[in-house]
Write an enzyme that holds these catalytic residues in place. Structure first.
Site, PDB file in Angstrom:
ATOM      1  N   HIS A   1       0.666  -1.359   0.023  1.00 36.69           N
ATOM      2  CA  HIS A   1       0.126   0.071  -0.161  1.00 36.69           C
ATOM      3  C   HIS A   1       0.789   1.294  -0.020  1.00 36.69           C
ATOM      4  O   HIS A   1       1.562   1.444   0.820  1.00 36.69           O
ATOM      5  CB  HIS A   1      -0.994  -0.120   1.364  1.00 36.69           C
TER       6      HIS A   1
ATOM      7  N   GLU B   1       1.238  -0.580  -5.097  1.00 33.82           N
ATOM      8  CA  GLU B   1      -0.021   0.263  -5.297  1.00 33.82           C
ATOM      9  C   GLU B   1       0.157   1.980  -5.313  1.00 33.82           C
ATOM     10  O   GLU B   1       0.399   2.250  -4.357  1.00 33.82           O
ATOM     11  CB  GLU B   1      -0.767  -0.125  -4.031  1.00 33.82           C
TER      12      GLU B   1
ATOM     13  N   ASP C   1      -1.047   5.527  -6.045  1.00 40.21           N
ATOM     14  CA  ASP C   1      -2.143   6.609  -6.384  1.00 40.21           C
ATOM     15  C   ASP C   1      -1.996   7.391  -7.349  1.00 40.21           C
ATOM     16  O   ASP C   1      -0.763   7.991  -7.303  1.00 40.21           O
ATOM     17  CB  ASP C   1      -2.480   7.195  -4.896  1.00 40.21           C
TER      18      ASP C   1
ATOM     19  N   HIS D   1      -0.775  10.438  -2.960  1.00 34.31           N
ATOM     20  CA  HIS D   1      -2.243  10.131  -2.511  1.00 34.31           C
ATOM     21  C   HIS D   1      -3.180  11.335  -2.552  1.00 34.31           C
ATOM     22  O   HIS D   1      -4.512  11.153  -2.836  1.00 34.31           O
ATOM     23  CB  HIS D   1      -2.313   9.810  -1.105  1.00 34.31           C
TER      24      HIS D   1
ATOM     25  N   GLU E   1      -4.334   3.208  -8.127  1.00 35.56           N
ATOM     26  CA  GLU E   1      -5.846   3.779  -7.816  1.00 35.56           C
ATOM     27  C   GLU E   1      -5.832   5.400  -8.698  1.00 35.56           C
ATOM     28  O   GLU E   1      -4.824   6.239  -8.603  1.00 35.56           O
ATOM     29  CB  GLU E   1      -5.872   4.211  -6.325  1.00 35.56           C
TER      30      GLU E   1
END
Ligand SMILES: *[C@@H]1O[C@H](CO)[C@@H](O)[C@H](O)[C@H]1NC(C)=O
Length: 383
Positions: free
Chosen positions: A56, A83, A85, A98, A192
């Site tokens: 993450h 991962e 963002d 993020h 994401e």
């Protein structure tokens, strides 16, 4: 420095293991069919073991989040996926943060040349003051350095403040591709798309750009080591038409809230609606997996201990959705009461393995975790 030293040690030992595996693999490969387990060990793919371990924001428990250092450490630890963002710059480059608000994780406030860029705006209904990625070109972004988001809880990470630049999406793909060669395994990428509606509304839509970047790098279909995630709904439906790459629907922890695009469309659809058997069946029409806050799977009791599992996993599995909950973190601050350590400090590490085991027993398929090494030790050798 501890982090860097650990990285090096892991690199050496992991490389040693890989060398041994390659020798074993080649030796057995001569005498046995290509499907032998020793041969497969050198080819481990990100979906081969359960639970799938998604680093993450990189190994963000150890290195400031969303930096090449955090992603590289996660890969060296053995994480299946990294991962990032994604947000976007004024000149249309995808970068890893993020938030589009740069003050939280960079040194932008100490750059006098950018003082005049400070402003206020509403993003997804929340009024924010700060510096925003959409006001900066990539060249300007590259003059900033990253800082730790939660230095009180992660003081060790804060020692690396100023060490890293903000990476572009392409730089992350390049890192993964080069480390796949040194690590001799396939490493997944799990981006994401952040604030989709916001960026669309200011003329910087991200969906096609993300898809085109994947396609031009050879990530083409549902067998590629990729998931694309979003908290919004209609952009995932739009992505479904643009690509065969796998999609994941995220769920906010507060079930009564609505995806940002659904608020704008005035549909009334909440995350609760999307979590019922009927709601999950709708999501399964466009997504391969769901990423709920872990409270959808095992809610907490009033005393902050873990309660009983819900039927969320069974309901999702009934419509063929994989379940990858977020976010698992080792510090007391984030753990259920019974897994906190005796050391009362919020930044001390508690028993993440204990919490994780409960979720594994409940049947999860993957996890978003800030400390991938702990999850990997719990999972053990899996091939
Ligand atoms: C969402 O769930 C609530 C509570 O059950 C219900 O009243 C509402 O009609 C649902 N909305 C949609 C769009 O499904």
């Amino acid at each position: 420095m501890l982090t860097l030293k650990m990285t090096k040690t892991k690199l050496v030992s992991f490389t040693g293991i890989v060398v041994i595996l390659v020798i074993v693999g080649v030796t057995i490969g001569l005498a046995a069919p290509a499907t032998s387990s020793a041969r497969r060990l050198t080819d481990r793919g990100p979906d081969d073991c359960t639970p799938v371990i998604i680093a993450h924001r990189g190994a963000s428990g150890y290195v400031p989040e969303h930096t090449l250092g955090a992603y590289a450490l996660a890969i060296l630890m053995g994480a299946d996926y990294v991962e990032p963002d994604l947000v976007i710059t004024k000149d249309g480059h995808l970068i890893a943060r993020h938030d589009n608000s740069l003050g939280l994780t960079t040194d932008v406030a100490s750059h006098p040349e950018f003082a005049h860029r400070h402003r206020s705006q509403a993003i997804d209904g929340i009024e924010l003051s700060g510096w925003f990625t959409e006001d900066f070109t990539l060249d300007e972004i590259k003059t900033l350095r990253t800082v730790e988001r939660i230095p009180d809880i992660r003081p060790g990470n804060a020692r690396l403040d100023g060490s890293f630049q903000i990476p572009t999406f392409q730089e992350i793909i390049d890192l993964v591709k080069s480390m796949q060669i040194s690590q001799r395994r396939t490493i997944g990428i799990y981006p994401e798309i952040k604030h989709s509606s916001h960026f669309k509304n200011i003329g910087l839509p991200m969906e096609e750009l993300v898809v085109n970047t994947f396609h031009s790098n050879g990530y083409l279909d549902s067998s590629s080591p990729v998931y694309i995630q979003s908290f919004e709904v209609n952009n995932l439906k739009e992505l479904k038409k643009l690509t065969n790459l796998r999609l994941l629907q995220l769920y906010e922890s507060d079930k009564s809230t609505q995806p940002a695009d659904q608020i704008l469309l005035n549909t009334g659809l909440t995350y609760y609606n999307m979590s019922t058997p009927e709601g999950l069946a709708e999501v399964a029409k466009y997504a391969a997996a769901v990423g709920p806050d872990k409270g959808y799977i095992i809610p907490r009791n009033d005393d902050n201990t873990l309660g009983d599992p819900t039927t969320f996993i069974q309901d999702a599995h009934a419509v063929n959705l994989k379940v990858h909950p977020y976010t698992f973190r080792a510090e007391n601050s984030f753990l259920p009461e019974e897994y906190k350590s005796d050391n009362p400090s919020e930044s001390a590490s508690g028993n993440l393995k204990g919490e994780l085991q409960k979720f594994i027993d409940a049947g999860i398929d993957g996890i978003f975790v800030d400390h991938p090494d702990i999850a990997l030790r719990l999972r053990g050798p899996c091939l």
